[in-house]
Design an enzyme around this catalytic site. Structure first.
Site, PDB file in Angstrom:
ATOM      1  N   HIS A  53     -10.589  -4.024   8.892  1.00  0.00           N
ATOM      2  CA  HIS A  53     -10.357  -3.808   7.464  1.00  0.00           C
ATOM      3  C   HIS A  53     -10.805  -4.993   6.611  1.00  0.00           C
ATOM      4  O   HIS A  53     -11.001  -4.831   5.408  1.00  0.00           O
ATOM      5  CB  HIS A  53      -8.864  -3.600   7.203  1.00  0.00           C
ATOM      6  CG  HIS A  53      -8.381  -2.205   7.419  1.00  0.00           C
ATOM      7  ND1 HIS A  53      -9.042  -1.096   6.947  1.00  0.00           N
ATOM      8  CD2 HIS A  53      -7.260  -1.736   8.034  1.00  0.00           C
ATOM      9  CE1 HIS A  53      -8.349  -0.010   7.267  1.00  0.00           C
ATOM     10  NE2 HIS A  53      -7.267  -0.379   7.928  1.00  0.00           N
ATOM     11  N   ALA A  87       1.032  -2.333  10.845  1.00  0.00           N
ATOM     12  CA  ALA A  87       0.494  -3.567  10.278  1.00  0.00           C
ATOM     13  C   ALA A  87      -0.188  -3.248   8.962  1.00  0.00           C
ATOM     14  O   ALA A  87      -0.425  -2.090   8.633  1.00  0.00           O
ATOM     15  CB  ALA A  87      -0.511  -4.193  11.241  1.00  0.00           C
ATOM     16  N   ASN A  93      -3.731  -7.123   4.658  1.00  0.00           N
ATOM     17  CA  ASN A  93      -3.900  -8.031   3.524  1.00  0.00           C
ATOM     18  C   ASN A  93      -4.946  -9.088   3.881  1.00  0.00           C
ATOM     19  O   ASN A  93      -4.815  -9.758   4.903  1.00  0.00           O
ATOM     20  CB  ASN A  93      -2.576  -8.724   3.198  1.00  0.00           C
ATOM     21  CG  ASN A  93      -1.421  -7.749   3.139  1.00  0.00           C
ATOM     22  OD1 ASN A  93      -1.468  -6.783   2.408  1.00  0.00           O
ATOM     23  ND2 ASN A  93      -0.413  -7.984   3.968  1.00  0.00           N
ATOM     24  N   GLU A 120      -6.746  -3.988  12.054  1.00  0.00           N
ATOM     25  CA  GLU A 120      -6.552  -4.715  10.782  1.00  0.00           C
ATOM     26  C   GLU A 120      -7.733  -5.628  10.492  1.00  0.00           C
ATOM     27  O   GLU A 120      -8.158  -5.781   9.352  1.00  0.00           O
ATOM     28  CB  GLU A 120      -5.252  -5.520  10.810  1.00  0.00           C
ATOM     29  CG  GLU A 120      -3.997  -4.708  11.134  1.00  0.00           C
ATOM     30  CD  GLU A 120      -3.845  -3.461  10.293  1.00  0.00           C
ATOM     31  OE1 GLU A 120      -4.239  -3.480   9.111  1.00  0.00           O
ATOM     32  OE2 GLU A 120      -3.341  -2.442  10.826  1.00  0.00           O
ATOM     33  N   GLU A 131       0.823  -1.200   0.000  1.00  0.00           N
ATOM     34  CA  GLU A 131       0.000   0.000   0.000  1.00  0.00           C
ATOM     35  C   GLU A 131       0.866   1.262   0.000  1.00  0.00           C
ATOM     36  O   GLU A 131       1.819   1.320   0.765  1.00  0.00           O
ATOM     37  CB  GLU A 131      -0.912   0.017   1.228  1.00  0.00           C
ATOM     38  CG  GLU A 131      -1.984   1.088   1.133  1.00  0.00           C
ATOM     39  CD  GLU A 131      -2.948   1.088   2.317  1.00  0.00           C
ATOM     40  OE1 GLU A 131      -2.583   0.562   3.391  1.00  0.00           O
ATOM     41  OE2 GLU A 131      -4.054   1.600   2.158  1.00  0.00           O
TER      42      GLU A 131
HETATM   43 ZN   LIG Z   1      -5.537   0.638   8.611  1.00  0.00          ZN
END
Ligand SMILES: [Zn+2]
Length: 879
Positions: A317, A280, A283, A314, A132
């Site tokens: 996400h 972090a 993915n 994370e 990213e």
């Molecule tokens: Zn984030």
């Protein structure tokens, strides 16, 4: 880097308007990774898509040897410019195009793309990817933009005996017959449709611990998610996998309930990787984390809390970001604000860290307030014209301010409507890309509130408002309580007054059985809008000792204490029993210090006086770091030496008085080590701790503390190179190597500074972690005279630094080497300081420099101006 590497939003829009992708098949040959002489790895991409244009391009930062478009070989040299592979003659009739790009990518040492790390303990190589916003193109040929989603099939050739991970589980693992060392081929199952920046490959002899999580699905079936936690083999003894897996299960259970969309990515791997550039990365099914979350030394509860927060961030996400993805980087905040909010919210709702909002109020918000006062701040919804701008937008506005604004939105629409809106949003936009409008539409539908005006004031303007209380008292009662607001958008210069749903706490001093306590007697919740809002409910209540605006931290604004409140805080802050309220008062005091309203020395006194009453280790750690900044940057030069000594002595006294083995003891020990780096007289105690002559019961002399003490001794010229080398022999780990480098770079000698400078500026000379360690040594605050000669070379080198280093490394050099330790001469103004003028001169002479570089220089100048203003105000106060 080629100039076409900086993809623009306009180009990305144009490209996605004409393409629909179905699948990538990517083959990476990592069999040579164990040979340090091999700088590259073979990479082959086969991508299938339909097009409505005959011409477009793929992104790839590597070497291209062959290009095939619909079975037609193309001369690679004529279509590849170092960043883009031009594609011509595509089919536009709705049938598939198949493009194959063969080439080689470079193993990375900067944490961008495919990073390769060799463990000094066992000489094993460890690889992982980090993409990213746009570094998948360093590994394979891609259409590198988030809204061109596709299914991915990864095939990786790797040394036999390695583990290889990707977003999905492997479908087939087979030995390959080759000459030389044994090789294994890993072919992974096709992914769901996802963005390129979310793909991942991790490879090496990683250690694993396994678990499982399951939950009931609406149809009555059971969803089972295999869980694994990974780290380097030499760190395995320190990996507390059970604790990590517990938080993981708690989080998955929470999100499964709240989001009403079953975890979509099959398995859940969490990998702790070396030399990681960030906390972090989300993915799907293969989250990567910084290795500093594997605690090799004693860690405070705050560190465990921060790790849990990151795990939950994370994990959020997986839905917000991975399942539903912002269309372009302007809306990066859509996923980051949400995940940052969820990290704290889920900590409170589902884990042992029920006080997570306190650390959020103190640490995350401080980041946001700091950034939001810079001239380079921006609205939460940013204008991101290209990838270089995107790279710089992973900042305090996108994460911490965005999350704070979401917290205010939850207070504004109510938590039920907020989560109902999120559920509708996931259901409607799964596996697709969205913008702000889509989220607002979902929230308006569930809350019944028109959010247009709210979004304009909160998301499309910049800057933080300042809130204060004006309390009129007569005969021991409140006559009138008014909350005032002022705020200017630093970008437009216009006044911005926002609507705030907030609480005001009224506190009184009383004996609560444990002694004198500062206790909340009333909580007034209200909608505050405009420049002044009277809280009519306050009239007639007993006059308080402290009025705390934004109690419970519902809104986002700097808060000022009124004179009476400041007096109460000075004398009794430690007696404020509520941790969140204490954290908010500390935040107000720090903002006042930064704004030159509270002398730096007074802030240091307050930390030393009331710090021992602070039970939250995250808050306490933040206070000690702030105290150091206050001494080095905000205190007048004439006062600095005395303040340094006071902080070192104060930290030592509190370290020795703290409960043995407590978090507070550890925090004060770290504070002492940091303070000792600027106080030669503290070296005796530092050395005493190291050699055992000074004993502090319960204090673990583990590698982290030992190295910080050695660094202090090195910086003050009280340790020899041979002693530092001996410590490295004692701790020959990867972290030991990095710490040793920081200590050696801290030696106070002109020759050391010259060597540091040369290695830092040499492209590719150091890895990302070693760049940080060397900068930390070079820029020791006590070495102002030694580094002063580098101010002019810094400005001369700026543009070269930007072109010769990757943006990740260049940004660290530009920030870290800026001559930010400066003294204000009495009777001057900050703007006239030579370093400020030199910076301004550079900016004027380099208006054509890349915007991202200029942004860093403008920010550095602003931080310096703030320091100088605080010093000048402090000097005036002294007279
Ligand atoms: Zn984030």
């Amino acid at each position: 880097m080629s100039t076409t590497a900086n993809l623009t939003r306009t180009e990305a829009r144009e490209r996605s308007a004409h393409l629909h992708l179905s699948e990538y098949r990517v083959r990476l040959d990592l069999t040579g990774a164990t040979d340090p002489a091999r700088a590259t790895f073979p990479s082959t991409t086969r991508v299938r898509f339909t097009a409505t244009t005959p011409t477009t391009f793929l992104d790839f930062l590597g070497e291209v040897s062959a290009v095939v478009v619909n079975d037609r070989p193309v001369d690679a040299a004529s279509v590849y410019d170092g960043a883009r592979v031009r594609l011509d003659g595509l089919r536009t009739d709705g049938s598939d195009n198949v493009v194959i790009v063969e080439g080689a990518g470079h193993y990375s040492r900067t944490g961008e793309g495919l990073h390769r790390f060799v463990d000094p303990v066992d000489e094993q190589a460890y690889l992982y990817t980090q993409y990213e916003p746009a570094d998948a193109r360093r590994v394979f040929a891609t259409f590198e933009q988030p809204d061109l989603k596709a299914s991915f099939v990864f095939e990786v050739l790797a040394p036999a005996g390695w583990e290889v991970l990707s977003n999905r589980a492997p479908e087939q693992v087979a030995d390959v017959a080759v000459q030389g060392p044994a090789v294994r081929r890993w072919r992974f199952a096709p992914t769901e449709r996802m963005s390129t920046y979310l793909t991942a490959v991790v490879a090496g002899p990683y250690h694993q611990a396994a678990g499982e999580w399951s939950a009931a699905l609406p149809g009555g079936e059971t969803l089972t998610v295999p869980l694994r936690v990974w780290c380097r083999a030499s760190l395995a003894e320190h990996l507390d996998a059970d604790r990590i897996l517990e938080v993981t299960r708690q989080g998955l259970g929470f999100y499964h309930r709240e989001f009403a969309f079953p975890y979509p990515w099959g398995k859940y791997d969490q990998v702790f990787v070396p030399e990681y550039n960030l906390g972090a990365m989300e993915n799907p099914g293969c989250v990567t984390f910084t290795e500093s979350y594997v605690f090799r030394s004693a860690a405070t509860r705050a560190q465990y809390q921060a790790r849990a927060n990151t795990i939950l961030h994370e994990m959020a996400h997986m839905w917000f970001g991975d399942l539903v993805t912002p269309r372009w980087w302007d809306d990066l905040w859509l996923k980051e604000s949400f995940a940052d909010y969820m990290g704290a919210h889920a900590s409170v709702a589902a884990t042992e860290f029920t006080d997570a909002w306190t650390a959020f109020a103190n640490r995350r918000k401080a980041w946001a307030y700091t950034q939001d006062q810079l001239p380079t701040t921006h609205p939460v919804v940013a204008d991101i014209p290209d990838l270089e701008a995107a790279k710089q937008n992973f900042d305090g506005i996108t994460y911490a301010k965005g999350a704070s604004v979401l917290k205010q939105l939850v207070a504004y629409v109510g938590p039920d409507a907020f989560f109902a809106g999120a559920r509708a949003y996931f259901a409607e936009h799964a596996y697709a890309s969205t913008t702000l409008t889509d989220l607002l539409a979902a929230l308006e539908a569930t809350s019944g509130r028109d959010l247009t005006a709210w979004a304009r004031l909160w998301l499309q303007t910049a800057g933080t408002a300042t809130l204060a209380a004006r309390c009129t008292v007569q005969d021991g009662e409140i006559v009138e309580l008014v909350v005032t607001q002022d705020g200017t958008d630093p970008v437009t210069g216009e006044e911005v007054l926002r609507p705030h749903r907030l609480a005001v706490g009224l506190y009184h001093l009383e004996d609560d059985g444990d002694g004198l306590a500062l206790v909340r007697s009333h909580r007034l919740e209200a909608d505050v809008d405009g420049a002044a809002t009277e809280l009519t409910a306050a009239a007639g209540l007993p006059a308080p000792d402290l009025v705390l605006v934004n109690d419970d931290d519902l809104t986002y604004a700097k808060v000022r204490l009124d004179p009476a409140g400041l007096e109460t805080a000075r004398a009794h802050l430690g007696a404020l029993r509520d941790g969140l309220a204490r954290s908010l008062v500390w935040s107000a005091l720090w903002n006042a210090t930064r704004d030159a309203l509270l002398p730096a020395g007074e802030y240091v006194d307050l930390v030393l006086r009331h710090g021992p009453a602070e039970s939250d280790s995250a808050v306490l750690a933040g206070l000690t770091v702030n105290a150091r900044t206050a001494v080095e940057d905000y205190a007048p030069a004439a006062e600095r030496g005395a303040r340094r000594a006071e902080l070192a002595e104060g930290a030592w006294q509190r370290l020795t008085a703290a409960e043995p083995g407590s978090d507070a003891q550890l925090v004060w020990a770290r504070a002492f080590a940091a303070a000792a780096a600027v106080v030669p007289g503290a070296g005796g105690r530092a050395r005493g701790l190291l050699d055992g002559a000074e004993r502090v019961a319960g204090l673990p002399l583990d590698p982290e503390l030992r190295w910080s003490l050695w660094r202090a001794l090195a910086a003050t010229g009280s340790a020899s190179r041979a002693e530092l080398d001996a410590e490295l022999e004692r701790d020959p780990t990867a972290d030991g190597v990095t710490q040793h480098l920081a200590a050696v770079s801290s030696l106070p000698a002109a020759a050391v500074k010259a060597a540091d400078w040369d290695t830092l500026l040499r492209p590719g000379g150091l890895t990302n972690d070693h760049v940080d360690a060397t900068i930390a040594g070079f820029a020791q605050p006590a070495h102002r005279e030694l580094t002063a000669p580098y101010a002019e070379p810094y400005f001369a080198a700026l543009r070269r630094i930007w072109t010769e280093h990757s943006i990740e490394i260049a940004s660290r050099l530009v920030r870290g080497l800026y001559p930010h330790h400066q003294d204000a001469a009495e009777g001057t103004v900050a703007e006239a300081h030579p370093a400020v003028r030199r910076t301004t001169g550079w900016l004027e002479a380099n208006e054509d420099a890349p915007a991202a570089l200029r942004r860093l220089v403008v920010e550095a100048r602003d931080h310096l101006l703030r320091s100088l203003r605080a010093q000048l105000a402090g000097a005036r106060a002294l007279r």
